[in-house]
Motif scaffolding. Structure first.
Motif, PDB file in Angstrom:
ATOM      1  N   THR A 211       0.807  -1.222   0.000  1.00  0.00           N
ATOM      2  CA  THR A 211       0.000   0.000   0.000  1.00  0.00           C
ATOM      3  C   THR A 211       0.840   1.272   0.000  1.00  0.00           C
ATOM      4  O   THR A 211       0.549   2.203  -0.768  1.00  0.00           O
ATOM      5  N   PRO A 212       1.890   1.416   0.858  1.00  0.00           N
ATOM      6  CA  PRO A 212       2.669   2.660   0.820  1.00  0.00           C
ATOM      7  C   PRO A 212       3.283   2.937  -0.548  1.00  0.00           C
ATOM      8  O   PRO A 212       3.311   4.088  -0.998  1.00  0.00           O
ATOM      9  N   VAL A 213       3.758   1.885  -1.232  1.00  0.00           N
ATOM     10  CA  VAL A 213       4.353   2.088  -2.554  1.00  0.00           C
ATOM     11  C   VAL A 213       3.284   2.488  -3.561  1.00  0.00           C
ATOM     12  O   VAL A 213       3.466   3.416  -4.368  1.00  0.00           O
ATOM     13  N   ILE A 214       2.132   1.792  -3.531  1.00  0.00           N
ATOM     14  CA  ILE A 214       1.044   2.118  -4.450  1.00  0.00           C
ATOM     15  C   ILE A 214       0.533   3.536  -4.210  1.00  0.00           C
ATOM     16  O   ILE A 214       0.284   4.300  -5.148  1.00  0.00           O
ATOM     17  N   ARG A 215       0.395   3.883  -2.926  1.00  0.00           N
ATOM     18  CA  ARG A 215      -0.082   5.227  -2.554  1.00  0.00           C
ATOM     19  C   ARG A 215       0.872   6.288  -3.059  1.00  0.00           C
ATOM     20  O   ARG A 215       0.469   7.289  -3.653  1.00  0.00           O
ATOM     21  N   SER A 216       2.182   6.067  -2.836  1.00  0.00           N
ATOM     22  CA  SER A 216       3.170   7.058  -3.267  1.00  0.00           C
ATOM     23  C   SER A 216       3.177   7.197  -4.783  1.00  0.00           C
ATOM     24  O   SER A 216       3.254   8.308  -5.328  1.00  0.00           O
ATOM     25  N   ASN A 217       3.078   6.080  -5.490  1.00  0.00           N
ATOM     26  CA  ASN A 217       3.064   6.119  -6.947  1.00  0.00           C
ATOM     27  C   ASN A 217       1.829   6.838  -7.472  1.00  0.00           C
ATOM     28  O   ASN A 217       1.896   7.634  -8.420  1.00  0.00           O
ATOM     29  N   TYR A 218       0.692   6.574  -6.851  1.00  0.00           N
ATOM     30  CA  TYR A 218      -0.557   7.209  -7.282  1.00  0.00           C
ATOM     31  C   TYR A 218      -0.492   8.725  -7.087  1.00  0.00           C
ATOM     32  O   TYR A 218      -0.828   9.507  -7.990  1.00  0.00           O
ATOM     33  N   LEU A 219      -0.058   9.178  -5.889  1.00  0.00           N
ATOM     34  CA  LEU A 219       0.013  10.611  -5.617  1.00  0.00           C
ATOM     35  C   LEU A 219       1.046  11.286  -6.506  1.00  0.00           C
ATOM     36  O   LEU A 219       0.853  12.434  -6.940  1.00  0.00           O
TER      37      LEU A 219
ATOM     38  N   GLY B 250     -13.864   7.553  -4.951  1.00  0.00           N
ATOM     39  CA  GLY B 250     -13.430   7.528  -3.550  1.00  0.00           C
ATOM     40  C   GLY B 250     -13.373   6.128  -2.984  1.00  0.00           C
ATOM     41  O   GLY B 250     -12.468   5.784  -2.217  1.00  0.00           O
ATOM     42  N   GLN B 251     -14.303   5.267  -3.348  1.00  0.00           N
ATOM     43  CA  GLN B 251     -14.285   3.883  -2.868  1.00  0.00           C
ATOM     44  C   GLN B 251     -13.061   3.125  -3.372  1.00  0.00           C
ATOM     45  O   GLN B 251     -12.511   2.282  -2.668  1.00  0.00           O
ATOM     46  N   SER B 252     -12.630   3.441  -4.603  1.00  0.00           N
ATOM     47  CA  SER B 252     -11.460   2.746  -5.154  1.00  0.00           C
ATOM     48  C   SER B 252     -10.156   3.197  -4.507  1.00  0.00           C
ATOM     49  O   SER B 252      -9.126   2.541  -4.684  1.00  0.00           O
ATOM     50  N   LEU B 253     -10.189   4.318  -3.770  1.00  0.00           N
ATOM     51  CA  LEU B 253      -8.951   4.834  -3.145  1.00  0.00           C
ATOM     52  C   LEU B 253      -8.845   4.485  -1.665  1.00  0.00           C
ATOM     53  O   LEU B 253      -7.808   4.718  -1.064  1.00  0.00           O
ATOM     54  N   ARG B 254      -9.865   3.932  -1.077  1.00  0.00           N
ATOM     55  CA  ARG B 254      -9.863   3.702   0.366  1.00  0.00           C
ATOM     56  C   ARG B 254      -8.828   2.668   0.795  1.00  0.00           C
ATOM     57  O   ARG B 254      -8.331   2.714   1.909  1.00  0.00           O
ATOM     58  N   PHE B 255      -8.514   1.711  -0.081  1.00  0.00           N
ATOM     59  CA  PHE B 255      -7.498   0.712   0.300  1.00  0.00           C
ATOM     60  C   PHE B 255      -6.127   1.348   0.470  1.00  0.00           C
ATOM     61  O   PHE B 255      -5.243   0.786   1.117  1.00  0.00           O
ATOM     62  N   MET B 256      -5.928   2.545  -0.124  1.00  0.00           N
ATOM     63  CA  MET B 256      -4.664   3.279   0.059  1.00  0.00           C
ATOM     64  C   MET B 256      -4.769   4.307   1.184  1.00  0.00           C
ATOM     65  O   MET B 256      -3.864   5.108   1.377  1.00  0.00           O
ATOM     66  N   ASP B 257      -5.872   4.290   1.919  1.00  0.00           N
ATOM     67  CA  ASP B 257      -6.124   5.252   2.991  1.00  0.00           C
ATOM     68  C   ASP B 257      -6.117   6.681   2.442  1.00  0.00           C
ATOM     69  O   ASP B 257      -5.560   7.598   3.048  1.00  0.00           O
ATOM     70  N   ILE B 258      -6.716   6.862   1.265  1.00  0.00           N
ATOM     71  CA  ILE B 258      -6.835   8.179   0.644  1.00  0.00           C
ATOM     72  C   ILE B 258      -8.319   8.476   0.481  1.00  0.00           C
ATOM     73  O   ILE B 258      -9.077   7.660  -0.059  1.00  0.00           O
TER      74      ILE B 258
ATOM     75  N   PHE C 191      -1.641  15.348   2.014  1.00  0.00           N
ATOM     76  CA  PHE C 191      -1.002  14.062   1.734  1.00  0.00           C
ATOM     77  C   PHE C 191       0.439  14.332   1.296  1.00  0.00           C
ATOM     78  O   PHE C 191       0.680  15.194   0.444  1.00  0.00           O
ATOM     79  N   ALA C 192       1.409  13.608   1.888  1.00  0.00           N
ATOM     80  CA  ALA C 192       2.831  13.815   1.596  1.00  0.00           C
ATOM     81  C   ALA C 192       3.318  12.805   0.568  1.00  0.00           C
ATOM     82  O   ALA C 192       2.905  11.633   0.590  1.00  0.00           O
ATOM     83  N   VAL C 193       4.209  13.255  -0.315  1.00  0.00           N
ATOM     84  CA  VAL C 193       4.798  12.398  -1.350  1.00  0.00           C
ATOM     85  C   VAL C 193       6.298  12.685  -1.388  1.00  0.00           C
ATOM     86  O   VAL C 193       6.700  13.853  -1.501  1.00  0.00           O
ATOM     87  N   GLU C 194       7.137  11.636  -1.286  1.00  0.00           N
ATOM     88  CA  GLU C 194       8.583  11.794  -1.412  1.00  0.00           C
ATOM     89  C   GLU C 194       8.946  11.744  -2.896  1.00  0.00           C
ATOM     90  O   GLU C 194       8.771  10.718  -3.549  1.00  0.00           O
ATOM     91  N   LEU C 195       9.461  12.876  -3.397  1.00  0.00           N
ATOM     92  CA  LEU C 195       9.777  12.963  -4.818  1.00  0.00           C
ATOM     93  C   LEU C 195      11.217  12.612  -5.126  1.00  0.00           C
ATOM     94  O   LEU C 195      11.525  12.085  -6.200  1.00  0.00           O
TER      95      LEU C 195
END
Length: 795
Positions: free
Chosen positions: A391-399, A416-424, A475-479
């Motif tokens: 999830t953290p990798v998917i979340r970071s890639n998505y953002l 919104g329902q499709s993003l809940r698994f990433m806690d977004i 939401f934070a993203v490491e670039l």
């Protein structure tokens, strides 16, 4: 146990059957354990009672015997303190002496007083050493006749009796039991029973003041049978043996012929006690108490079987009852367990019949049932676990893709329902982007490893997301290694305050990170936008603002709205360039620096120039520098060094201010180098360099670098200038001066080569020896050995 369980279909001792059976047995053991505990308490109570009973009997015996001993001592005091006794002790034994009658008088008046003898005291007598007389009631004779004809001890000759009992010093001493022989042969009419009798002998030396001055003895014979009558009650009640032991661990009297062993006597200490002791292979209980009057100890030795008779009886009944309860309880536990286990066994058999079980069933029936129930959920759980780890990798890639505009944001309910698994979860389609650049983490941690950079990004990410007030979200993203972006989502009802929230978030984040964590950061913020492409637009604005870091410098906050009105040109006309070239060629360093400051101020201090145009300006100024070098024929390496690329050197600085400072330094060096090319100035500069070297060549730091720092030039230029003007190498000149000074010091034989090396500017004698040999052809030691004697002879 296994043969008992096989008929029930149970082959493994770890099954629920065994668990139930052991549980029931444990419940059975609770009352059994309580009974055992109560038994130990009863046993201890009975043992304490028996001990108190024995102790009471011993105390009674001690009081009775101490009373009888008081009678002996009272009799002894009556005889010893008689005023006539001391006079009689001094008289000789001459039968014709007129004082002979005084012995008879003392015998009749003192020794024959009524009431002096009790049943406890068999008899007593006084021995006078000077006269060798023995006086007792109704008898006066010499010691030999007394011992041979009246009282003597079995197994003890006369000489031993006289030496040990009459001739030795005794103070209220009770001697161990001995057999007394009673003859009385001189009086045929005497009706005294003449059978041997055991007696305890009491002896007191006379007059008793000095151990060396023994003039007689008082002796009392105590009938042991009288003492044993006191022992009889205790002895018959407990089948025990009684011993009386004096302070020297000697047995004065005893009801048993077996003496007490030394290891037992060594344990009899203090005023009283009780302990176990093995005697002749039999367990005994030893009780004792002490008499303070005589220092005696009364010891009662009882067989443990007698002492613990009641305890042993209770123990036998307890063991029988325990075995009976255990047998009945185990049978009941077995039956109860069988009844409770039967339904469980039927359930397991039903599962095995209805399911194709490929593996080996669990050893525990409950575990087997749980495995069956959880089997259908196992794969889903693994998939969820795998997804959670990714999830953290998917979340970071998505953002990251959202920020870069590679996809549009979908804030609908379905999206919104499709993003809940990433806690977004987005609250609206109103977004803004903020970019944070970590300029330096040296203040946070000087190590600056990948681990520390990761920790720094983690800190910035967490603090940044906490800075935005609810109900807004961030939401934070490491670039990159040193860059973090924040995607801010604003509540639609409070969209009007988005600009203020962004400003407060940037200010608070910069303050906290720099003050608490000592990290230098630059913050760039884009404008808030709404719609599907709002994130990409705001992020592009934030990056555009970040580019102005070259203009504003690091450690600042740059908002996109502040850079929207900049112009795309710079101020550097041809006449200014010509003026700059003339100032440099004339060597006017002061005006060169002033003109460069004016150009920088005209373009950058207004803040209206773009980063791209700013880079073009510095590129043109650098081009002017190269034009001057080419026109004057100056060697670029003399100013910059052999490994410096001018363009890369200028643009290696991240801010315009840094580029400006570096440009001023290069122009200053170029102007000064052109000045030094003139002959008059060159001669003066060479003279100053030679004077500086002469004054400081003994300094260990003296070299091209030190001279360059002194005159504000590069080491390469100093080396080229000195060699061109003087025809010599500057480094060789410094070495020669040091060697010449060293040769002067070598005349002092008290100085070592290492000391001389330090005196002339070398930190290591190895370097000094190498330089000396290179210049003189011999080592310093060889030079002093071969050359210096000639100097001594000439002197």
């Amino acid at each position: 146990m296994k043969w008992l369980l096989r008929p029930l279909g149970i082959s493994n001792l770890r099954s629920v059957w065994m668990t139930m059976l052991i549980s029931n047995l444990v419940l059975l053991l609770i009352p059994v354990s309580m009974g055992a505990f109560l038994y130990t308490k009863v046993e201890a109570s009975l043992e304490n009672g028996a001990n108190r009973s024995n102790k009471a009997m011993l105390e009674q015996l001690k009081l009775s015997l101490d009373g009888k001993l008081n009678e002996v001592e009272k009799l002894a005091q009556q005889i010893i303190f008689d005023p006539k006794l001391e006079y009689l002790l001094k008289l000789s034994g001459d039968p014709s002496s007129p004082d002979r009658y005084k012995f008879i008088e003392f015998m009749q008046n003192t020794m024959s007083r009524p009431g002096n003898i009790t049943n406890f005291i068999l008899d007593y007598y006084v021995y006078f050493e000077n006269s060798d007389l023995v006086l007792k009631s109704g008898l006066m004779t010499d010691s030999r006749k007394f011992y041979d004809m009246y009282y003597s001890y079995q197994g003890m000759p006369y000489e031993q009796w006289r030496e040990e009992m009459l001739g030795s010093f005794h103070t209220m001493a009770y001697l161990p039991t001995a057999t007394l022989l009673r003859r009385a042969e001189y009086d045929p009419m005497e009706s005294l029973d003449k059978s041997p009798l055991n007696v305890v002998t009491f002896a007191q030396s006379l007059p008793g003041r000095d151990r060396k001055d023994i003039k007689g003895s008082f002796v009392a014979l105590i009938d042991e049978s009288q003492i044993k009558e006191m022992f009889a009650q205790i002895e018959s009640a407990s089948d025990s043996s009684i011993y009386v032991v004096d302070g020297d661990s000697r047995t004065i009297m005893a009801t048993d012929r077996e003496p007490l062993p030394s290891q037992l006597l060594s344990r009899i200490e203090g005023g009283g006690g009780l302990f176990n002791q093995t005697l002749n292979g039999e367990q005994k209980m030893v009780s004792y108490t002490a008499s303070k009057k005589e220092g005696w100890k009364y010891v009662l030795v009882t067989p443990r079987s007698v002492f613990m008779q009641q305890v042993i009886l209770i123990k036998q009944w307890a063991v029988i009852l325990f075995a009976l309860c255990l047998a009945v309880g185990m049978s009941a536990a077995f039956m109860i367990t069988y009844r409770n286990y039967s339904p469980l066994r039927r359930a397991v058999n039903a599962i095995l019949r209805g399911k194709n079980w490929s593996g080996k069933p669990s050893v525990n029936e409950y575990d087997f049932i749980l495995q069956t129930i959880e089997g259908s959920l196992h794969e889903e759980k693994n998939l969820r676990s795998l997804l959670a780890r990714q999830t953290p990798v998917i979340r970071s890639n998505y953002l990251s893709r959202l920020l870069r505009g590679q996809m549009d944001v979908d804030t609908s309910e379905k999206g919104g329902q499709s993003l809940r698994f990433m806690d977004i979860e987005f609250v609206s389609d109103y977004f803004s982007a903020i970019v944070v650049q970590l300029d330096s983490i040296a203040g946070f941690n000087a190590e600056q490893s990948e681990e520390q950079w990761a920790l720094a990004r983690f800190i910035v990410s967490n603090i940044g997301t906490d800075m935005i007030p609810s109900p807004h979200k961030s939401f934070a993203v490491e670039l990159d290694r040193d860059r973090v972006a924040f995607l801010n989502n604003f509540d639609p009802g409070l969209s009007g305050e988005a600009g203020r929230v962004i400003a407060e978030m940037c200010e608070s984040l910069k303050t906290v990170i720099e003050q608490r964590f000592k990290m230098d950061i630059t913050v760039a913020a884009g404008l808030p936008h709404s719609g599907a492409k709002s994130i990409g637009e705001s992020y592009a604005e934030a990056m555009a603002a970040f580019e102005y870091r070259i203009i504003r410098g690091g450690g600042t906050i740059i908002y996109f709205q502040d850079i929207k009105n900049v112009h795309a040109h710079y101020y550097y006309p041809i006449d200014i360039e010509v003026q700059l070239i003339n100032f440099v060629r004339s060597g006017d360093t002061e005006n060169v620096l002033k003109l460069l400051d004016t150009i920088y101020a005209m373009n950058f201090e207004s803040g209206s120039i773009t980063p791209e145009i700013g880079r073009c300006l510095f590129f043109n100024i650098t081009s002017t520098f190269l034009k001057i070098i080419n026109a004057t024929g100056t060697n670029q390496h003399d100013i910059l060094g052999p490994d410096i690329d001018l363009v890369k050197d200028i643009f290696s600085y991240e801010t315009a201010e840094g580029m400006h400072k570096r440009t001023k330094k290069l122009y200053e060096l170029l102007a000064e180098s052109l000045v030094t090319e003139r002959t008059d100035h060159s001669s003066h500069l060479l003279q100053e360099m030679e004077e500086f070297v002469e004054q400081n060549f003994t300094d260990p730091n003296m070299g091209l670098g030190m001279v360059a720092d002194r005159f504000g030039m590069t080491p390469q230029y100093v080396s080229t200038f000195y060699k061109k003007q003087s025809g010599k190498n500057l480094s060789d000149t410094i070495v020669r001066k040091r060697i010449e000074l060293a040769k002067q010091h070598m005349g002092d034989k008290d100085l070592t080569n290492a000391q001389i090396a330090q005196m002339v500017g070398y930190t290591s004698d190895v370097v000094f020896i190498r330089a000396f040999k290179k210049l003189e052809g011999v080592t310093p030691g060889k030079y002093r050995e071969n050359m210096l004697p000639y100097a001594d002879d000439a002197g």
